[in-house]
Design a protein around this motif. Structure first.
Motif, PDB file in Angstrom:
ATOM      1  N   GLN A  75     -16.895   4.008  20.581  1.00 16.65           N
ATOM      2  CA  GLN A  75     -15.551   3.696  20.080  1.00 16.65           C
ATOM      3  C   GLN A  75     -15.271   2.192  20.147  1.00 16.65           C
ATOM      4  O   GLN A  75     -14.765   1.604  19.191  1.00 16.65           O
ATOM      5  N   SER A  76     -15.622   1.564  21.276  1.00 15.13           N
ATOM      6  CA  SER A  76     -15.363   0.120  21.408  1.00 15.13           C
ATOM      7  C   SER A  76     -16.236  -0.685  20.452  1.00 15.13           C
ATOM      8  O   SER A  76     -15.797  -1.696  19.901  1.00 15.13           O
ATOM      9  N   GLN A  77     -17.471  -0.231  20.217  1.00 15.94           N
ATOM     10  CA  GLN A  77     -18.347  -0.927  19.268  1.00 15.94           C
ATOM     11  C   GLN A  77     -17.817  -0.823  17.844  1.00 15.94           C
ATOM     12  O   GLN A  77     -17.895  -1.779  17.075  1.00 15.94           O
ATOM     13  N   LYS A  78     -17.243   0.331  17.498  1.00 16.37           N
ATOM     14  CA  LYS A  78     -16.658   0.488  16.162  1.00 16.37           C
ATOM     15  C   LYS A  78     -15.467  -0.447  15.984  1.00 16.37           C
ATOM     16  O   LYS A  78     -15.292  -1.036  14.911  1.00 16.37           O
ATOM     17  N   GLU A  79     -14.667  -0.587  17.022  1.00 14.11           N
ATOM     18  CA  GLU A  79     -13.533  -1.519  16.966  1.00 14.11           C
ATOM     19  C   GLU A  79     -14.034  -2.957  16.828  1.00 14.11           C
ATOM     20  O   GLU A  79     -13.477  -3.750  16.073  1.00 14.11           O
ATOM     21  N   LEU A  80     -15.082  -3.282  17.565  1.00 14.13           N
ATOM     22  CA  LEU A  80     -15.662  -4.624  17.509  1.00 14.13           C
ATOM     23  C   LEU A  80     -16.230  -4.926  16.123  1.00 14.13           C
ATOM     24  O   LEU A  80     -16.098  -6.043  15.615  1.00 14.13           O
ATOM     25  N   ASP A  86     -13.436  -8.413   9.841  1.00 14.51           N
ATOM     26  CA  ASP A  86     -12.206  -9.132   9.465  1.00 14.51           C
ATOM     27  C   ASP A  86     -12.344 -10.633   9.699  1.00 14.51           C
ATOM     28  O   ASP A  86     -11.903 -11.441   8.868  1.00 14.51           O
ATOM     29  N   ASN A  87     -12.970 -11.008  10.825  1.00 10.33           N
ATOM     30  CA  ASN A  87     -13.167 -12.433  11.129  1.00 10.33           C
ATOM     31  C   ASN A  87     -14.017 -13.119  10.069  1.00 10.33           C
ATOM     32  O   ASN A  87     -13.690 -14.214   9.609  1.00 10.33           O
ATOM     33  N   TYR A  88     -15.121 -12.469   9.678  1.00 11.85           N
ATOM     34  CA  TYR A  88     -15.994 -13.085   8.667  1.00 11.85           C
ATOM     35  C   TYR A  88     -15.339 -13.103   7.296  1.00 11.85           C
ATOM     36  O   TYR A  88     -15.534 -14.052   6.530  1.00 11.85           O
ATOM     37  N   LYS A  91     -13.141 -16.097   7.334  1.00  9.62           N
ATOM     38  CA  LYS A  91     -13.947 -17.324   7.198  1.00  9.62           C
ATOM     39  C   LYS A  91     -14.386 -17.520   5.751  1.00  9.62           C
ATOM     40  O   LYS A  91     -14.408 -18.649   5.246  1.00  9.62           O
ATOM     41  N   VAL A  92     -14.728 -16.419   5.064  1.00  9.31           N
ATOM     42  CA  VAL A  92     -15.113 -16.497   3.645  1.00  9.31           C
ATOM     43  C   VAL A  92     -13.940 -17.032   2.827  1.00  9.31           C
ATOM     44  O   VAL A  92     -14.104 -17.946   2.004  1.00  9.31           O
ATOM     45  N   ARG A  93     -12.749 -16.472   3.053  1.00 10.26           N
ATOM     46  CA  ARG A  93     -11.566 -16.927   2.300  1.00 10.26           C
ATOM     47  C   ARG A  93     -11.254 -18.401   2.574  1.00 10.26           C
ATOM     48  O   ARG A  93     -10.889 -19.147   1.662  1.00 10.26           O
ATOM     49  N   ALA A  94     -11.431 -18.825   3.822  1.00  8.94           N
ATOM     50  CA  ALA A  94     -11.149 -20.228   4.177  1.00  8.94           C
ATOM     51  C   ALA A  94     -12.108 -21.169   3.453  1.00  8.94           C
ATOM     52  O   ALA A  94     -11.692 -22.224   2.947  1.00  8.94           O
ATOM     53  N   LYS A 122     -22.862 -12.012   6.730  1.00  8.01           N
ATOM     54  CA  LYS A 122     -22.371 -11.455   7.989  1.00  8.01           C
ATOM     55  C   LYS A 122     -21.273 -10.415   7.726  1.00  8.01           C
ATOM     56  O   LYS A 122     -21.262  -9.344   8.345  1.00  8.01           O
ATOM     57  N   ALA A 123     -20.357 -10.728   6.802  1.00 11.70           N
ATOM     58  CA  ALA A 123     -19.279  -9.780   6.464  1.00 11.70           C
ATOM     59  C   ALA A 123     -19.878  -8.493   5.899  1.00 11.70           C
ATOM     60  O   ALA A 123     -19.457  -7.393   6.269  1.00 11.70           O
ATOM     61  N   ASP A 124     -20.885  -8.630   5.030  1.00  5.27           N
ATOM     62  CA  ASP A 124     -21.553  -7.453   4.453  1.00  5.27           C
ATOM     63  C   ASP A 124     -22.287  -6.649   5.523  1.00  5.27           C
ATOM     64  O   ASP A 124     -22.326  -5.419   5.466  1.00  5.27           O
ATOM     65  N   TYR A 125     -22.884  -7.363   6.483  1.00  6.33           N
ATOM     66  CA  TYR A 125     -23.603  -6.716   7.588  1.00  6.33           C
ATOM     67  C   TYR A 125     -22.655  -5.773   8.343  1.00  6.33           C
ATOM     68  O   TYR A 125     -22.971  -4.603   8.579  1.00  6.33           O
ATOM     69  N   TYR A 126     -21.470  -6.267   8.686  1.00 10.54           N
ATOM     70  CA  TYR A 126     -20.507  -5.451   9.421  1.00 10.54           C
ATOM     71  C   TYR A 126     -19.864  -4.392   8.534  1.00 10.54           C
ATOM     72  O   TYR A 126     -19.568  -3.282   8.990  1.00 10.54           O
TER      73      TYR A 126
END
Length: 197
Positions: A75-80, A86-88, A91-94, A122-126
Motif C-alpha cells: 500500500q505504501s509503495q503504491k502511494e509512493l 505526480d512529481n515527474y 517537472k515535465v510541465r516546468a 521517469k513519469a512513464d516508468y511510474y
C-alpha cells in the motif's frame, strides 16, 4: 485507531537467546517477502495467512502480522508510485514552460530537451505501475546495502543481517497486547517477553 511504533535495544542477551531471536527475525522477514509476492498474485489475505502459518511454522497471530506488514508495504509503495509520478509530471510541465521562451540559447534548449526526455521516461516508468496496479521491486535491507553487497563490499552474512533484522507485531486489546511479543515491567525494569517459534 492509535498506531505506535517503538524501537528498543535488547541488553544482556545470551548467545543462545540471540540465535533464537535472529532465527525468528529471519523466518518472519522471509514470510513478509513471500506474502508480498503472493499478494501480487491476487491471493486472499485470509488464505495467505493460513498458508504462511503452515509454510513457515508460524502461529496464526505471527502469520497475520507478517501478511499485514506485507499489505502495508504494498500500500505504501503504491502511494509512493503516485507521488513520484505526480512529481515527474510537474517537472515535465516546468521544463515545457521554460522551453516556450524563444530567447533560450541553442545550448540551453538542447540541455532542457535532454532533461525533458529523462523526466518523461521517469513519469512513464511510474505510470506503468499505476496502469498495471503493481509496484517497483522492493529491496529489503536498503538499496544502499544491496548495492554494497553487489560490489562485494559486505559479506553475504552482513547482507542477510540487514534484510532479516526486524519483527513486526500488532497489539490486541482483548489480549492486553500481543501474545507473541509483550513488554512487561517488573520492579521498574522493562523486559521483552517473546513467544518463540
Amino acid at each position: 485507531m492509535v498506531k505506535i511504533t517503538t524501537k528498543a535495544i535488547l541488553i544482556n542477551v545470551s548467545e543462545e537467546h540471540k540465535n533464537i531471536i535472529d532465527n525468528m527475525m529471519t523466518v518472519f522477514c522471509t514470510a513478509i517477502r513471500y506474502s508480498i509476492k503472493i499478494l501480487h498474485e491476487g491471493k486472499k489475505i485470509g488464505d495467505l495467512e493460513k498458508e504462511a502459518a503452515k509454510k513457515y511454522n508460524l502461529n496464526i497471530r505471527q502469520a497475520k502480522d507478517a501478511v499485514e506488514n506485507a499489505r502495508q508495504i504494498i500500500q505504501s509503495q503504491k502511494e509512493l508510485v503516485k507521488i513520484n509520478h505526480d512529481n515527474y509530471n510537474s517537472k515535465v510541465r516546468a521544463i515545457e514552460k521554460q522551453l516556450q521562451n524563444n530567447k533560450l540559447s541553442k545550448k540551453k534548449r538542447n540541455a532542457l530537451l535532454k532533461k525533458l526526455e529523462k523526466r518523461k521516461r521517469k513519469a512513464d516508468y511510474y505510470k506503468n505501475f499505476i496502469d498495471t496496479d503493481t509496484i517497483p521491486p522492493v529491496i529489503f535491507g536498503t538499496k544502499k546495502m544491496f548495492l554494497r553487497r553487489c560490489k562485494g563490499l559486505i559479506s553475504n552474512e552482513e547482507w542477510r543481517d540487514c534484510r532479516n533484522n526486524r519483527i513486526y507485531s500488532r497489539g490486541d486489546k482483548t489480549k492486553k497486547g500481543n501474545p507473541n511479543l509483550r513488554v512487561v515491567i517488573i520492579n521498574n525494569m522493562s523486559f521483552l517477553e517473546i513467544s518463540t517459534l
